[in-house]
Design a protein around this motif. Structure first.
Motif, PDB file in Angstrom:
ATOM      1  N   GLU A 117     -60.008 -18.706  -3.795  1.00  0.00           N
ATOM      2  CA  GLU A 117     -60.229 -17.368  -4.344  1.00  0.00           C
ATOM      3  C   GLU A 117     -58.991 -16.948  -5.130  1.00  0.00           C
ATOM      4  O   GLU A 117     -57.891 -16.886  -4.580  1.00  0.00           O
ATOM      5  N   SER A 118     -59.194 -16.695  -6.429  1.00  0.00           N
ATOM      6  CA  SER A 118     -58.112 -16.228  -7.285  1.00  0.00           C
ATOM      7  C   SER A 118     -58.400 -14.774  -7.654  1.00  0.00           C
ATOM      8  O   SER A 118     -59.420 -14.480  -8.277  1.00  0.00           O
ATOM      9  N   LYS A 119     -57.502 -13.900  -7.268  1.00  0.00           N
ATOM     10  CA  LYS A 119     -57.720 -12.458  -7.415  1.00  0.00           C
ATOM     11  C   LYS A 119     -56.822 -11.897  -8.518  1.00  0.00           C
ATOM     12  O   LYS A 119     -55.637 -12.242  -8.605  1.00  0.00           O
ATOM     13  N   PHE A 120     -57.397 -11.011  -9.341  1.00  0.00           N
ATOM     14  CA  PHE A 120     -56.661 -10.459 -10.468  1.00  0.00           C
ATOM     15  C   PHE A 120     -56.864  -8.944 -10.527  1.00  0.00           C
ATOM     16  O   PHE A 120     -58.002  -8.469 -10.588  1.00  0.00           O
ATOM     17  N   GLN A 121     -55.776  -8.199 -10.508  1.00  0.00           N
ATOM     18  CA  GLN A 121     -55.861  -6.752 -10.638  1.00  0.00           C
ATOM     19  C   GLN A 121     -56.244  -6.411 -12.077  1.00  0.00           C
ATOM     20  O   GLN A 121     -55.634  -6.894 -13.029  1.00  0.00           O
ATOM     21  N   ALA A 122     -57.257  -5.566 -12.248  1.00  0.00           N
ATOM     22  CA  ALA A 122     -57.779  -5.276 -13.588  1.00  0.00           C
ATOM     23  C   ALA A 122     -56.786  -4.500 -14.449  1.00  0.00           C
ATOM     24  O   ALA A 122     -56.837  -4.584 -15.677  1.00  0.00           O
ATOM     25  N   THR A 138     -55.546   6.274 -12.630  1.00  0.00           N
ATOM     26  CA  THR A 138     -55.248   6.360 -11.205  1.00  0.00           C
ATOM     27  C   THR A 138     -56.486   6.802 -10.443  1.00  0.00           C
ATOM     28  O   THR A 138     -57.259   7.633 -10.926  1.00  0.00           O
ATOM     29  N   ASP A 139     -56.716   6.209  -9.292  1.00  0.00           N
ATOM     30  CA  ASP A 139     -57.835   6.563  -8.429  1.00  0.00           C
ATOM     31  C   ASP A 139     -57.317   6.717  -7.009  1.00  0.00           C
ATOM     32  O   ASP A 139     -56.604   5.849  -6.499  1.00  0.00           O
ATOM     33  N   SER A 140     -57.688   7.807  -6.368  1.00  0.00           N
ATOM     34  CA  SER A 140     -57.154   8.119  -5.043  1.00  0.00           C
ATOM     35  C   SER A 140     -57.967   7.526  -3.901  1.00  0.00           C
ATOM     36  O   SER A 140     -57.624   7.737  -2.734  1.00  0.00           O
ATOM     37  N   SER A 141     -59.050   6.794  -4.222  1.00  0.00           N
ATOM     38  CA  SER A 141     -59.845   6.169  -3.153  1.00  0.00           C
ATOM     39  C   SER A 141     -58.953   5.254  -2.323  1.00  0.00           C
ATOM     40  O   SER A 141     -58.173   4.467  -2.855  1.00  0.00           O
ATOM     41  N   LEU A 142     -59.079   5.354  -1.010  1.00  0.00           N
ATOM     42  CA  LEU A 142     -58.171   4.627  -0.122  1.00  0.00           C
ATOM     43  C   LEU A 142     -58.332   3.116  -0.191  1.00  0.00           C
ATOM     44  O   LEU A 142     -57.437   2.372   0.215  1.00  0.00           O
ATOM     45  N   THR A 143     -59.483   2.634  -0.704  1.00  0.00           N
ATOM     46  CA  THR A 143     -59.710   1.191  -0.757  1.00  0.00           C
ATOM     47  C   THR A 143     -59.299   0.568  -2.090  1.00  0.00           C
ATOM     48  O   THR A 143     -59.397  -0.638  -2.267  1.00  0.00           O
ATOM     49  N   VAL A 144     -58.864   1.401  -3.038  1.00  0.00           N
ATOM     50  CA  VAL A 144     -58.452   0.876  -4.341  1.00  0.00           C
ATOM     51  C   VAL A 144     -57.040   0.310  -4.242  1.00  0.00           C
ATOM     52  O   VAL A 144     -56.178   0.867  -3.557  1.00  0.00           O
ATOM     53  N   GLU A 145     -56.799  -0.814  -4.956  1.00  0.00           N
ATOM     54  CA  GLU A 145     -55.499  -1.474  -4.911  1.00  0.00           C
ATOM     55  C   GLU A 145     -54.771  -1.343  -6.254  1.00  0.00           C
ATOM     56  O   GLU A 145     -55.421  -1.453  -7.301  1.00  0.00           O
ATOM     57  N   PRO A 146     -53.421  -1.202  -6.207  1.00  0.00           N
ATOM     58  CA  PRO A 146     -52.617  -0.788  -5.041  1.00  0.00           C
ATOM     59  C   PRO A 146     -52.797   0.701  -4.771  1.00  0.00           C
ATOM     60  O   PRO A 146     -53.184   1.443  -5.664  1.00  0.00           O
ATOM     61  N   GLN A 147     -52.495   1.108  -3.556  1.00  0.00           N
ATOM     62  CA  GLN A 147     -52.682   2.498  -3.167  1.00  0.00           C
ATOM     63  C   GLN A 147     -51.415   3.017  -2.501  1.00  0.00           C
ATOM     64  O   GLN A 147     -50.673   2.265  -1.858  1.00  0.00           O
ATOM     65  N   SER A 148     -51.161   4.287  -2.698  1.00  0.00           N
ATOM     66  CA  SER A 148     -50.021   4.935  -2.059  1.00  0.00           C
ATOM     67  C   SER A 148     -50.444   6.334  -1.661  1.00  0.00           C
ATOM     68  O   SER A 148     -51.060   7.048  -2.455  1.00  0.00           O
ATOM     69  N   ASN A 155     -53.956   2.218 -10.882  1.00  0.00           N
ATOM     70  CA  ASN A 155     -54.583   1.154 -10.096  1.00  0.00           C
ATOM     71  C   ASN A 155     -55.997   0.773 -10.546  1.00  0.00           C
ATOM     72  O   ASN A 155     -56.657  -0.035  -9.881  1.00  0.00           O
ATOM     73  N   VAL A 156     -56.491   1.346 -11.636  1.00  0.00           N
ATOM     74  CA  VAL A 156     -57.806   0.953 -12.151  1.00  0.00           C
ATOM     75  C   VAL A 156     -57.732   0.833 -13.670  1.00  0.00           C
ATOM     76  O   VAL A 156     -56.842   1.392 -14.318  1.00  0.00           O
ATOM     77  N   MET A 157     -58.691   0.114 -14.228  1.00  0.00           N
ATOM     78  CA  MET A 157     -58.759  -0.068 -15.678  1.00  0.00           C
ATOM     79  C   MET A 157     -60.089   0.427 -16.204  1.00  0.00           C
ATOM     80  O   MET A 157     -61.141   0.235 -15.571  1.00  0.00           O
ATOM     81  N   GLY A 158     -60.053   1.072 -17.391  1.00  0.00           N
ATOM     82  CA  GLY A 158     -61.283   1.435 -18.090  1.00  0.00           C
ATOM     83  C   GLY A 158     -61.752   2.839 -17.799  1.00  0.00           C
ATOM     84  O   GLY A 158     -61.290   3.810 -18.390  1.00  0.00           O
ATOM     85  N   ALA A 159     -62.712   2.922 -16.891  1.00  0.00           N
ATOM     86  CA  ALA A 159     -63.350   4.202 -16.552  1.00  0.00           C
ATOM     87  C   ALA A 159     -63.968   4.824 -17.806  1.00  0.00           C
ATOM     88  O   ALA A 159     -64.561   4.125 -18.623  1.00  0.00           O
ATOM     89  N   SER A 376     -65.446   1.472 -14.324  1.00  0.00           N
ATOM     90  CA  SER A 376     -64.107   1.354 -13.749  1.00  0.00           C
ATOM     91  C   SER A 376     -63.976   0.020 -13.036  1.00  0.00           C
ATOM     92  O   SER A 376     -64.892  -0.389 -12.306  1.00  0.00           O
ATOM     93  N   LEU A 377     -62.834  -0.650 -13.231  1.00  0.00           N
ATOM     94  CA  LEU A 377     -62.563  -1.908 -12.535  1.00  0.00           C
ATOM     95  C   LEU A 377     -61.270  -1.776 -11.742  1.00  0.00           C
ATOM     96  O   LEU A 377     -60.249  -1.315 -12.273  1.00  0.00           O
ATOM     97  N   ASP A 378     -61.328  -2.195 -10.479  1.00  0.00           N
ATOM     98  CA  ASP A 378     -60.136  -2.244  -9.632  1.00  0.00           C
ATOM     99  C   ASP A 378     -59.520  -3.642  -9.718  1.00  0.00           C
ATOM    100  O   ASP A 378     -58.367  -3.809 -10.101  1.00  0.00           O
ATOM    101  N   TYR A 379     -60.309  -4.650  -9.390  1.00  0.00           N
ATOM    102  CA  TYR A 379     -59.856  -6.040  -9.522  1.00  0.00           C
ATOM    103  C   TYR A 379     -61.076  -6.948  -9.614  1.00  0.00           C
ATOM    104  O   TYR A 379     -62.222  -6.508  -9.432  1.00  0.00           O
TER     105      TYR A 379
END
Length: 399
Positions: A117-122, A138-148, A155-159, A376-379
């Motif tokens: 599995e090769s993972k790429f942050q969008a 930026t997206d505040s959803s707790l499951t989006v990577e990376p999150q703070s 942490n997201v692309m497009g939208a 929207s793409l996270d990864y």
């Protein structure tokens, strides 16, 4: 071509520019929040097929030429452009996935290792975008990577910035071994009220098979882990050699194309009909006068009946496309009902022109709205069939 523009799409050809972030390093302000990088234009020579700039069609435009000499004229609209050469080529056929599978078998291609599995942050690995306005967010959803929990993170692309026909994003990726991979996305498409958003998906500049010409990402208000798959849920496989590749996703209208074009045609037809009616009644009809419209416009009732039936059919087709009853389908049903009611009392059409005007306005609005296709793409992950898409869950520590 030879002094004429043969179809409407020829009047708005776009040669996409390429933009990217000035640096791959992340930027932070004094508060520790991440901020966006400056976007820079990437100059260079590129080979580009002439395409429909609105995103209606996923394949390049085709032109008929007879044998012999012809004249090709390009008229300037905006921005500078160098042209090195112009090529006429045979349209490339894109095989179905069923045919692609046969090619895989004939070539002896095998799935990658079960644990691969090769993972790429969008928001990273972006090698180019067709417009500088397509941006990370930026997206505040707790499951989006990376999150703070403390700082803002890009942490997201497009939208919503990645929504109009022809807009594209390319990523440079590296896979560790040659073989057949699945492809899945952590994505969210929350704007189209039940309707899908479509993307043309290319690997190394080519669409791998026809199902990737306009792949639907279904509506969802929450983040989804979605594997590219057929209608039965069987994942598509993509052959990649070990090493670097480019993944490109371009906004297309896909299954909505015919519906959008038919809505536009009905909007124009109703607009023309309204003009003819108001030439008789004026824009303020007398409620006590019988304008005898069905006699003075012989095709009036037949046209309204055809339109009502057509809008009703479009509503059902939209629901079939989305798999649920959408607000768009509901709007079409209301328009059809309004026309059917007018047909029951032809002598009242003149004093109910507002009904026709409302219907015409509704169709015009939806014609524009349906061409908005955000995503929207996270990864995303290239991986083994043995490693299904994972739906992350927020932990009690994150909550």
């Amino acid at each position: 071509i030879d002094g004429e523009s043969r179809f409407d799409e020829m009047s708005r050809i776009v040669f996409p520019a390429v933009w990217k972030s000035a640096s791959e390093e992340k930027l932070y302000n004094a508060l520790g929040d991440e901020i966006r990088q400056k976007q820079v234009f990437v100059p260079g020579w590129r080979t580009a097929a002439l395409e429909d700039s609105s995103g209606f069609y996923s394949l390049p435009l085709q032109f008929y030429f007879t044998a012999g000499r012809h004249t090709l004229e390009l008229s300037y609209i905006s921005f500078a452009l160098y042209i090195a050469d112009i090529r006429l080529t045979v349209p490339r056929s894109i095989h179905s996935y069923a045919d692609k599978q046969k090619e895989y078998q004939a070539a002896g291609y095998k799935p990658v290792s079960a644990d691969m599995e090769s993972k790429f942050q969008a928001e990273e690995n972006v090698s180019g975008k067709s417009q500088a306005s397509i941006r990370v967010d930026t997206d505040s959803s707790l499951t989006v990577e990376p999150q703070s929990l403390k700082y803002i993170r890009m942490n997201v692309m497009g939208a919503y910035t990645w929504r109009t026909g022809g807009q594209s994003i390319s990523w440079t990726i590296t896979v560790p071994e040659s073989g057949l991979y699945t492809l899945w996305f952590r994505e969210r498409q929350q704007w189209n009220e039940g309707l899908p958003s479509y993307r043309k998906i290319e690997i190394d500049g080519s669409v791998p098979f026809e199902e990737m010409l306009a792949y639907p990402f279904q509506f969802s208000r929450s983040w989804q882990s979605h594997t590219l798959a057929d209608a039965e849920g069987t994942p598509y496989l993509f052959y990649l050699e070990k090493g670097k590749h480019t993944l490109t996703m371009t906004v297309k209208l896909g299954g909505l194309t015919e519906i959008i074009q038919e809505i536009y045609a009905e909007s124009i037809r109703l607009s023309n009909l309204l003009t003819r009616i108001m030439m008789i009644t004026s824009d303020e009809p007398d409620a006590n006068y019988d304008y005898d419209l069905d006699t003075r416009i012989p095709e009036l009732l037949g046209t309204l009946e055809e339109m009502a039936a057509h809008l009703d059919d479009l509503s059902r087709r939209a629901d079939k496309l989305s798999g649920q009853h959408t607000s768009f389908a509901g709007a079409l049903e209301s328009c059809a009902d309004s026309l059917f009611k007018l047909l029951k009392k032809p002598d009242k059409i003149a004093i109910n022109l507002s009904e026709l005007e409302t219907t015409q306005s509704t169709l015009t609005d939806w014609y524009a709205n349906l061409q908005i296709q955000p995503l929207s793409l996270d990864y995303f992950c290239f991986g083994s069939m043995e490693k299904p898409a994972v739906a992350p869950k927020a932990t009690i520590f994150q909550g």
